[in-house]
Design an enzyme around this catalytic site. Structure first.
Site, short mmCIF file in Angstrom:
data_model
loop_
_atom_site.label_atom_id
_atom_site.label_comp_id
_atom_site.label_asym_id
_atom_site.label_seq_id
_atom_site.Cartn_x
_atom_site.Cartn_y
_atom_site.Cartn_z
N CYS A 46 36.01 39.88 33.81
CA CYS A 46 36.62 38.74 34.26
C CYS A 46 35.98 37.66 33.31
CB CYS A 46 36.76 38.39 35.69
SG CYS A 46 38.26 37.43 35.75
N GLU A 106 33.59 45.22 41.00
CA GLU A 106 32.38 45.13 41.96
C GLU A 106 32.78 44.78 43.20
OE1 GLU A 106 33.59 43.00 39.91
OE2 GLU A 106 33.43 40.94 40.46
N HIS A 125 37.85 43.47 38.57
CA HIS A 125 36.68 43.24 39.29
C HIS A 125 36.12 44.49 40.05
CE1 HIS A 125 36.04 38.95 38.90
NE2 HIS A 125 37.54 38.91 39.04
#
Lengths: 182, 293
Positions: free
Chosen positions: A78, A167, A165
């Site tokens: 990102c 994560e 994302h």
């Protein structure tokens, strides 16, 4: 592998957990000395304008350039992808050119347009938060992930960039692709 | 594709961690905040210190100023609504602000109920002074919390008190036996499943930032050390002598809060901080943190 996560601002803590869950020795990086000790690097999400200013003020560009030039693996997500691009639009801003792509910021719209989806031809979960879009790829850039036919993940040698994302999900595949499973 | 899921809402809160969200009253201030490295701005017509000074009813901002700020900066733009005022919230949603703060700083519109935040596509941040209030707001759909502190005072003591209280209560819940959790939920006035979440994870299910009274880089670093994941700065920047310098310094302090040598450099030569109010001189009736139920 010792994986450093650039911890100036944003979603760095979740990346440390993700890398540790794979069995890597992961920790935050805020200084050139800390980065020099790392084999791998993650540039997390957050606000790219904030990251740019802190990299400049605390003189981290040289150390980051050195890590990339040494051919060590990098995962940029990102805002990290925005920092890494050759060129940034919407609006135009400075970037480091580690990845030969043009990226448009917040290109899906404001936060009300943030969304979850799955990658084309896969069940890989994708979370997009005020996400950038990859507009243009250089000849050495390979597309690794697409969504509705559009590139959302790319790699150029050991340097990976994704607009989503990984994560924020429990799925370890992206981190494993970049840094391996020890 | 599924838009505006709770995960996507909390995702933006995650991306704001370690950044500074600054109150701004016009485009010029928004540009100063962005140039200083703010990760978001809160658009409002009067910062809390001015609301205190002027009195009267404080309402959501004019859409015109919010739109002008949205057009001027590329970072997320937040705006405040009165507690319970879901119509102001619908208007801000139509403007596509990035976060709505259902805030005690504005005059409450409902003295019994907060907004049902689940149906909104925009994420909400709400204030809290303790774990019961925090979990009630999350139960209503808040994607981010902030300890209230006491806005517009330039005095960090209430922010410290609320952060410490939250931390102590979270620690206590993790140490309770499973059979004690329902009574704990009853005593706190908190949803049982969220009390169970805190018991199992030792933290809130959404990020928690600090607000209310942060006036210096050291104040911001103190909040980080007490468990805040970042800070909102209201009056502290634009009511100080040199807002651009102070804004930049607070941004640097939340990143390097663990490094006192850097903090010393960061804190040097910032000019005068906002003057501030000693809590003993502030009557209970004028304390904004008491608003919210």
């Amino acid at each position: 592998m010792k994986v450093g996560v650039l911890a100036l601002q944003g979603g760095w803590a979740a990346h440390i957990q993700a890398a540790r869950a794979l069995g890597h020795d992961a920790g935050p990086v805020r200084t050139a000395a800390e980065l020099a000790a790392c084999d791998g690097l993650i540039l997390p999400g957050g606000e790219s304008t904030t990251h740019l200013k802190l990299i400049d003020r605390f003189d981290l560009k040289g150390a980051l350039d050195g890590h990339v030039a040494a051919g060590k693996p990098v995962l940029a997500t990102c805002a990290g992808l925005i920092l890494s691009a050759r060129a940034v639009t919407h609006p135009a801003q400075a970037s480091f050119g580690w990845l030969d792509v043009t990226v448009a910021r917040n290109a899906w719209g404001r936060q009300v347009h943030s969304f979850e989806a799955t990658a084309d031809g896969s069940d890989l979960p994708l979370v997009f938060i005020r996400a950038p879009r990859i507009l243009d790829l250089g000849p050495g850039v390979e597309v690794t992930h697409t969504f509705e036919g559009e590139p959302v993940g790319v790699r150029q040698g050991p340097f990976w960039g994704v607009a989503f994302h990984p994560e924020l999900t429990a799925d370890q595949r992206v981190h494993a692709q970049v840094f391996g499973r020890p | 594709m599924e838009k505006s899921t709770f995960q996507a809402k909390v995702g933006l809160a995650e991306m704001l961690k370690g950044g500074v969200i600054m109150d701004v009253m016009n485009v010029e201030q928004a540009l100063i905040a962005e140039a200083a490295g703010a990760c978001a701005v809160m658009a409002l017509e009067r910062v809390p210190a001015l609301i205190r000074r002027d009195g009267g009813v404080a309402r959501a901002s004019d859409p015109e100023m919010i739109k002008a700020i949205q057009a001027a900066v590329s970072i997320p733009v937040m705006a405040k609504v009165r507690i319970g005022h879901f119509m102001e919230a619908r208007i801000l949603e139509a403007l596509e602000v990035d976060f709505i703060d259902e805030s005690e700083v504005l005059t409450p519109a409902d003295d019994e109920f907060h907004i049902d935040k689940h149906p909104f596509k925009v994420p909400f941040v709400c204030g809290c002074t303790d774990i019961g209030e925090a979990l009630r707001r999350i139960g209503e759909g808040a994607a981010l919390l902030r300890t209230k502190g006491e806005a517009g005072t330039g005095n960090v003591v209430e922010a410290v008190r609320h952060l410490r209280k939250l931390r102590e209560q979270i620690r206590r819940i993790t140490q309770l036996g499973r059979e004690e959790l329902m009574t704990e939920a009853k005593n706190l006035g908190a949803p049982y499943d969220l009390v169970v979440y805190v018991h199992e994870h030792g933290k809130l299910p959404v990020p928690n930032f600090a607000a209310g009274g942060v006036a210096t880089p050291a104040d911001a670093a103190l909040c980080m050390a007490l468990g805040a994941e970042t800070v909102f700065v209201g009056s502290g920047i634009f009511m100080s002598e040199d807002p651009a310098k102070r804004a930049k310094a607070v941004v640097e302090a939340v990143t390097y809060w663990e490094d006192p040598k850097k903090l010393a450099e960061i804190s040097t030569g910032l000019g005068t901080a906002m003057s501030g109010i000693e809590m003993k001189t502030l009557p209970e009736a004028e304390r904004l943190a008491n608003r919210g139920w």
